[in-house]
Enzyme design. Structure first.
Site, PDB file in Angstrom:
ATOM      1  N   SER A  61       0.797  -1.240   0.000  1.00 29.70           N
ATOM      2  CA  SER A  61       0.000   0.000   0.000  1.00 29.70           C
ATOM      3  C   SER A  61       0.825   1.283   0.000  1.00 29.70           C
ATOM      4  CB  SER A  61      -0.935   0.016   1.202  1.00 29.70           C
ATOM      5  OG  SER A  61      -1.997  -0.874   0.984  1.00 29.70           O
ATOM      6  N   LYS A  64       0.567   3.368  -2.980  1.00 34.75           N
ATOM      7  CA  LYS A  64      -0.621   4.200  -3.232  1.00 34.75           C
ATOM      8  C   LYS A  64      -0.277   5.691  -3.201  1.00 34.75           C
ATOM      9  CE  LYS A  64      -3.746   0.737  -1.188  1.00 34.75           C
ATOM     10  NZ  LYS A  64      -4.414   0.340   0.065  1.00 34.75           N
ATOM     11  N   TYR A 188      -2.213  -2.377 -10.690  1.00 33.35           N
ATOM     12  CA  TYR A 188      -2.267  -2.208  -9.225  1.00 33.35           C
ATOM     13  C   TYR A 188      -1.458  -3.308  -8.518  1.00 33.35           C
ATOM     14  CZ  TYR A 188      -4.176  -2.167  -4.485  1.00 33.35           C
ATOM     15  OH  TYR A 188      -4.306  -2.162  -3.118  1.00 33.35           O
ATOM     16  N   TYR A 237      -4.725   3.854   8.090  1.00 33.35           N
ATOM     17  CA  TYR A 237      -6.110   3.341   8.149  1.00 33.35           C
ATOM     18  C   TYR A 237      -6.795   3.766   9.450  1.00 33.35           C
ATOM     19  CZ  TYR A 237      -3.967   0.853   4.361  1.00 33.35           C
ATOM     20  OH  TYR A 237      -3.274   0.569   3.223  1.00 33.35           O
ATOM     21  N   VAL A 255       1.059  -3.865   3.824  1.00 42.02           N
ATOM     22  CA  VAL A 255       0.866  -5.162   4.508  1.00 42.02           C
ATOM     23  C   VAL A 255       2.098  -6.044   4.558  1.00 42.02           C
ATOM     24  CG1 VAL A 255      -1.589  -5.803   4.471  1.00 42.02           C
ATOM     25  CG2 VAL A 255      -0.222  -6.092   2.434  1.00 42.02           C
TER      26      VAL A 255
HETATM   27  O1  DON Z   1      -4.450  -4.662  -2.227  1.00 39.18           O
HETATM   28  C1  DON Z   1      -3.931  -5.313  -1.340  1.00 39.18           C
HETATM   29  O2  DON Z   1      -4.604  -6.017  -0.608  1.00 39.18           O
HETATM   30  C2  DON Z   1      -2.421  -5.232  -1.135  1.00 39.18           C
HETATM   31  N1  DON Z   1      -1.708  -5.371  -2.353  1.00 39.18           N
HETATM   32  C3  DON Z   1      -2.049  -3.954  -0.479  1.00 39.18           C
HETATM   33  C4  DON Z   1      -2.752  -3.743   0.832  1.00 39.18           C
HETATM   34  C5  DON Z   1      -1.940  -3.061   1.841  1.00 39.18           C
HETATM   35  O3  DON Z   1      -0.743  -2.983   1.795  1.00 39.18           O
HETATM   36  C6  DON Z   1      -2.693  -2.593   3.036  1.00 39.18           C
HETATM   37  N2  DON Z   1      -1.810  -1.963   3.976  1.00 39.18           N
HETATM   38  N3  DON Z   1      -1.498  -2.195   5.067  1.00 39.18           N
END
Ligand code: DON
Length: 302
Positions: A61, A64, A188, A237, A255
């Protein structure tokens, strides 16, 4: 400085026990929760690192923030923020909550998956060209041209991404996402799979701390302000409010366990610790950031 970083890692690494390594993207589940690293870079380019700060991990994330910058440069604020809000929220990062309500809904902010899939769709270029532009921007900012996609993580996420697929198809149904849905999702997943270490993250942090100066970015100062503001309101978040009070450093988590930190006009910070709290933020990373902030007076609200 290195002594301080080492002390903070030693003191807080036990916290990993209270977190969980992400496994919904199967490859991420292989990370060791006890690997903890931190790197700080100051405005003179001095680099201080400790622990497993040279371990590689994927941006997830954190990408982003870069997608937001490129979408803003390509489409302008009006278009981007007509499709994605700038509201802090307690929604989970992969939430579909409210998507099917009859009111005129847009994702709360570009740090949630729903908002980020839209910003990626708004980046100019077809399919992979979008994520290649994010990769180029990161290589440019870090002067590290070895940074690349981590193919196994990319494939692992692509195979198991039913939730993101559901979000993207709903977004298209709501006229919030143009173009080929699978191509946007592919870009993405690719941007999330860009592999860095804490030094790269600290350099990215410094790029924002330095207000994008010395890079050829249109209205760079303003772009940095936008990115840093959104990070401080939404970057962690549902934990963003508590993090702002306890840490006060605009940050973005991923994540895989990375945290990107920006201390305007002072430092760029990269932290790694793959055990996560219930919001999806590095549990050890947050604690280290809290104590580092106190030790070095980093809180921007003080
Ligand atoms: O879209 C997803 O689920 C992951 N590629 C990225 C999510 C993420 O990193 C959330 N952050 N903590």
């Amino acid at each position: 400085m290195e002594k301080l970083l080492k002390r903070l890692i030693e003191k807080n690494k036990h916290m990993a026990r209270h977190g969980k390594v992400a496994s919904y993207i199967p490859v991420l589940g292989k990370a060791s929760p006890n690997d903890i690293g931190i790197c700080i870079m100051d405005m003179d380019g001095n680099i201080y690192g400790s622990g497993n700060y040279r371990n590689k991990f994927t941006l997830q994330s954190i990408s982003k923030v870069m997608a937001l910058i490129l979408a803003l440069l390509d489409r302008g604020e009006e278009e981007v923020f007509s499709k994605v809000g700038m509201k802090p929220t307690t929604e989970a990062f992969n939430s579909l909550y409210r998507m099917d309500l009859p009111d005129k809904w847009i994702p709360s902010n570009p740090m949630l998956n729903s908002g980020a899939i839209i910003t990626t769709s708004l980046i100019k270029g077809k399919g992979r060209e979008k994520s290649d532009r994010i990769l180029e921007l990161i290589r440019d900012i870090t002067s590290n041209f070895n940074i690349d996609y981590e193919e196994e993580t990319y494939r692992s996420e692509k195979k198991t991404a039913d939730r993101n697929r559901a979000i993207a198809y709903l977004l298209r149904d709501m006229n919030l996402l143009d173009g080929n849905v699978e191509e946007v999702l592919d870009a993405y997943f690719r941007q999330c799979s860009i592999e860095v270490d804490c030094v790269d993250l600290a350099r990215i942090g410094l790029f924002f701390a330095n207000k994008c100066k010395s890079y050829n970015i249109e209205r760079g100062e303003h772009m940095a302000t936008l990115a840093v503001t959104i990070m401080s309101l939404c970057g962690m978040y549902g934990f963003s409010g508590e993090y702002a009070v306890k840490v006060g450093v605009p940050s973005k988590s991923g994540v895989s366990g990375g945290i990107l930190g920006v201390v305007p006009n002072r430092f760029g910070i990269g932290v790694y610790g793959p055990a996560l709290d219930r919001y999806g933020n590095s549990i050890v990373g947050c604690k280290i950031m809290e104590e580092l902030s106190k030790e070095l007076n980093l809180n921007i609200f003080e």
